[in-house]
Design a protein around this motif. Structure first.
Motif, PDB file in Angstrom:
ATOM      1  N   LYS A  16      -8.885  -9.967  -7.968  1.00 37.34           N
ATOM      2  CA  LYS A  16      -7.743  -9.362  -7.818  1.00 37.34           C
ATOM      3  C   LYS A  16      -6.926 -10.465  -7.364  1.00 37.34           C
ATOM      4  O   LYS A  16      -6.579 -11.034  -7.057  1.00 37.34           O
ATOM      5  N   SER A  19      -3.028  -7.661  -4.734  1.00 41.28           N
ATOM      6  CA  SER A  19      -2.802  -5.883  -4.179  1.00 41.28           C
ATOM      7  C   SER A  19      -2.710  -5.799  -2.623  1.00 41.28           C
ATOM      8  O   SER A  19      -2.993  -6.089  -1.976  1.00 41.28           O
ATOM      9  N   GLN A  60       1.508   1.573 -12.726  1.00 39.87           N
ATOM     10  CA  GLN A  60       0.663   0.866 -12.264  1.00 39.87           C
ATOM     11  C   GLN A  60      -0.590   1.546 -12.603  1.00 39.87           C
ATOM     12  O   GLN A  60      -1.776   0.667 -12.926  1.00 39.87           O
ATOM     13  N   TRP A  61      -0.653   2.472 -13.123  1.00 37.97           N
ATOM     14  CA  TRP A  61      -2.219   3.161 -13.512  1.00 37.97           C
ATOM     15  C   TRP A  61      -2.443   2.610 -14.855  1.00 37.97           C
ATOM     16  O   TRP A  61      -2.982   1.123 -15.421  1.00 37.97           O
ATOM     17  N   LYS A  64      -0.600  -1.967 -15.002  1.00 34.06           N
ATOM     18  CA  LYS A  64      -1.493  -2.700 -14.457  1.00 34.06           C
ATOM     19  C   LYS A  64      -3.298  -1.932 -13.842  1.00 34.06           C
ATOM     20  O   LYS A  64      -4.651  -3.192 -14.117  1.00 34.06           O
ATOM     21  N   GLY A  65      -3.106  -1.214 -14.206  1.00 36.55           N
ATOM     22  CA  GLY A  65      -4.783  -0.945 -14.767  1.00 36.55           C
ATOM     23  C   GLY A  65      -5.360  -1.124 -15.899  1.00 36.55           C
ATOM     24  O   GLY A  65      -6.691  -1.786 -16.058  1.00 36.55           O
ATOM     25  N   ASP A 166       4.489  -4.409 -11.673  1.00 35.86           N
ATOM     26  CA  ASP A 166       4.033  -4.519 -10.204  1.00 35.86           C
ATOM     27  C   ASP A 166       4.673  -3.946  -9.244  1.00 35.86           C
ATOM     28  O   ASP A 166       4.433  -3.834  -8.290  1.00 35.86           O
ATOM     29  N   TRP A 192      -4.078   3.337  -6.010  1.00 35.13           N
ATOM     30  CA  TRP A 192      -5.531   2.415  -6.515  1.00 35.13           C
ATOM     31  C   TRP A 192      -6.536   3.416  -7.259  1.00 35.13           C
ATOM     32  O   TRP A 192      -7.237   3.018  -7.427  1.00 35.13           O
ATOM     33  N   ILE A 195      -5.366   3.341 -10.640  1.00 38.51           N
ATOM     34  CA  ILE A 195      -5.210   1.926 -11.380  1.00 38.51           C
ATOM     35  C   ILE A 195      -6.786   1.583 -11.433  1.00 38.51           C
ATOM     36  O   ILE A 195      -7.519   0.630 -12.207  1.00 38.51           O
ATOM     37  N   THR A 196      -7.332   1.830 -10.844  1.00 42.80           N
ATOM     38  CA  THR A 196      -9.056   1.809 -11.096  1.00 42.80           C
ATOM     39  C   THR A 196      -9.144   2.483 -11.944  1.00 42.80           C
ATOM     40  O   THR A 196     -10.781   1.975 -12.656  1.00 42.80           O
ATOM     41  N   ASN A 199      -8.515   1.016 -15.172  1.00 41.69           N
ATOM     42  CA  ASN A 199      -9.458  -0.274 -14.983  1.00 41.69           C
ATOM     43  C   ASN A 199     -10.125  -0.241 -15.632  1.00 41.69           C
ATOM     44  O   ASN A 199     -11.560  -0.717 -16.735  1.00 41.69           O
TER      45      ASN A 199
END
Length: 575
Positions: A16, A19, A60-61, A64-65, A166, A192, A195-196, A199
């Motif tokens: 990580k 964050s 972000q989604w 970053k994800g 980000d 988040w 993002i999860t 990922n």
């Protein structure tokens, strides 16, 4: 502490990077179940505007994800195609991910050097163009004439895009939360969750792509998703207004926060020096030496220039990050070598290693977050860090059995052994990350939260980079230099020793807890109201720069530190 405070030795564990969500927001959110998702999104759209939500989705989604999920997993497989030895692979990876350590510099540049009158959009645009170009080069030129150093620079540019997008999207939605805090927890949860999800999609699909098409195709798949963020940037979904500031205004701001500006510039210059040395120097020992000198200089500056309680936390985080020696360069080959390269090995397929384990760790990280939020969020910092570090160390020590092939002798298949160990380790991993995030969040003074958080997280990421250099030297010292060659099983003879050192060394830093980490509950304030980041620092005391009020604040802080370390009046209430 934005990264894990100890290494996680199970293969492929994602690291990580910086964050800055406050974990308590998850407990206050309207996202209680999936059926609440649509109504809550509508609520957020009314409160903050659909453009901000769109910027979050793309920045972000997706970036970053999804994009970083692809890039991070494929990186080791790309270096494998180049036959990069394990120790050197760690250094290459550390160099490629250095942008996470210089996020404070990006923030400073965007604040004091607007482009065309805008602080964020043009910087995100330039970073995105460089990142997309790098992915195109990796797609068509990697393994077709592009040298390893060129591939590392392309990966650096890709990570640069993710890091800049980000940081600057975080800054924008943080402003929205500050202006309308009522739905702040829901907005952070929205960020988040996406993002999860991104990922998870990356982890679930990257194994198939690697198995059938190779790592360069993975980077080809990132080109369009990485470029999609240009849409909200060009359409100004961040609702950024032109900023006109004179040169004199910039000078005044830099003069006002001169200590923080110095630390930001120092971290940026140090990171660029690590980049240069890592590319030009092949010796792991030289890289480690330069890294340690830089680390001592940076952390020493934090201790001298920042408020004591902040400087000590940064120092502890850095020390434990450095102690968590990274040996993933060797373990990657151990698990992915085939029957020709390592006849006695586990022979994990790319699909299982990248997707199976990746999805597993993503899901179990969520379980770790839930268990932390339900049972541990009110523990005191000392109890939390001691418990989590001891659990994680014990679980990581189990790696010794697979590296000595003892599990096979006991009749336990490699896949089952690693998956079961992965499950427990992933949860314990989050038990270290989450209180670390809370601790850093409590140490960010009002008005400079983004810059301060980026500095604190960046210092930990710098420590993680040095730990990769130290792990490379450990592998070199133990003659562990796998590169995917046929019959290289002898390269792993001493891997269990490297694993033993890597698993146990971080717990030594726990001894420093009473002197460096306040022993308050995670829900309690650590800084006095109105405190700044530099009040009561050694530098200000040496130069007589603090007035009486600041000295009074320092006295309160000193008393608080004594109180934190005291157990006389706590009795059994130490959790």
């Amino acid at each position: 502490m934005a990264s894990a405070m100890t290494s996680q030795e199970w293969p492929g564990t994602p690291v990580k990077h910086g964050s800055d969500e406050d974990v308590e927001t998850f407990q206050k959110s309207h996202f209680a179940s999936l059926r609440d998702f649509v109504p809550t999104v509508e609520l957020l759209s009314q409160a903050y505007g659909w453009r901000i939500l769109g910027l979050i989705v793309f920045g972000q989604w997706i970036v970053k994800g999804l994009v970083w999920g692809y890039c991070d997993v494929a990186m080791d497989f790309l270096f494998r195609e180049y036959a990069v030895p394990g120790p050197r692979m760690q250094i290459c990876r550390a160099i490629a991910t250095l942008p996470w350590a210089i996020k404070p510099l990006f923030g400073l540049v965007s604040d004091v050097a607007p482009l065309f009158g805008y602080k964020r959009g043009p910087h995100m645009l330039l970073a995105t163009v460089s990142g997309v170009t790098a992915y195109i080069v990796l797609s068509f030129a990697a393994l077709r004439g592009l040298p390893v150093k060129g591939a590392v620079l392309c990966l650096f540019a890709g990570c640069l895009q993710v890091s800049v997008v980000d940081l600057l999207t975080e800054a924008r939605y943080a402003e929205k939360v500050r202006d309308g805090p009522e739905y702040g927890p829901d907005l952070i949860t929205f960020v988040w969750m996406g993002i999860t999800l991104g990922n998870l999609i990356a982890n679930a699909t990257v194994g198939f792509i690697l198995e059938h098409y190779g790592p360069t195709t993975v980077y080809a798949c990132t080109v369009i998703p990485a470029a999609l963020v240009l849409l909200p940037i060009c359409l100004n979904w961040g609702e950024e207004k032109p900023c006109v500031q004179s040169f004199e205004q910039v000078k005044q701001r830099l003069r006002k926060d001169k200590e923080l500006v110095f630390l930001v510039v120092l971290m940026g210059a140090s990171t660029l020096l690590l980049l240069f040395v890592g590319l030009m120097e092949q010796s792991s020992w030289v890289n480690l030496g330069v890294g340690l000198v830089i680390g001592v200089l940076v952390i020493g500056s934090f201790l001298v220039l920042l408020r004591p309680v902040i400087g000590l936390v940064v120092c502890f985080s850095f020390i434990q990050a450095v102690c968590a020696l990274d040996v993933r360069g060797a373990t990657f080959y151990f698990f992915t070598d085939d029957e020709v390269e390592f006849p006695e090995g586990p022979h994990f397929s790319k699909l299982f290693f990248a997707s199976g384990l990746g999805v597993c760790v993503s899901l179990l990280n969520l379980v770790g977050m839930v268990t932390y939020g339900r049972y541990m969020k009110t523990w005191r910092y000392h109890a939390m860090f001691i418990f989590a570090n001891c659990v994680l160390c014990s679980l990581n020590l189990l790696c010794v059995f697979i590296y000595t092939r003892s599990n096979v002798a006991w009749g336990i298949p490699d896949h089952i052994f690693v998956l079961s160990g992965w499950a427990a380790t992933s949860m314990a991993f989050m038990w270290i990350i989450m209180p670390g995030v809370v601790l850093i969040s409590h140490l960010c003074p009002e008005g400079i939260e983004a810059t301060m958080y980026a500095m604190l997280a960046g210092s930990h990421n710098l420590g993680a980079t040095i730990s990769a250099f130290g792990g490379a030297c450990l592998l070199e010292a133990l003659n562990i230099r796998p590169n995917g060659s046929p019959n290289e099983g002898h390269q792993f003879d001493n891997l269990w020793i490297a694993s033993l050192v890597s698993a146990s060394l971080p717990t030594a830093a726990v001894i420093l807890l009473p002197w460096m980490i306040p022993n308050e509950r995670q829900t309690e304030r650590l800084l006095p109201p109105g405190a700044d980041a530099v009040g009561g620092s050694l530098w200000r005391r040496w130069n007589g720069l603090d007035d009486g009020a600041a000295e009074g604040a320092l006295a309160v802080n000193h008393a608080a530190n004594v109180h934190y370390g005291s157990t006389e009046t706590r009795g059994h209430d130490n959790l």
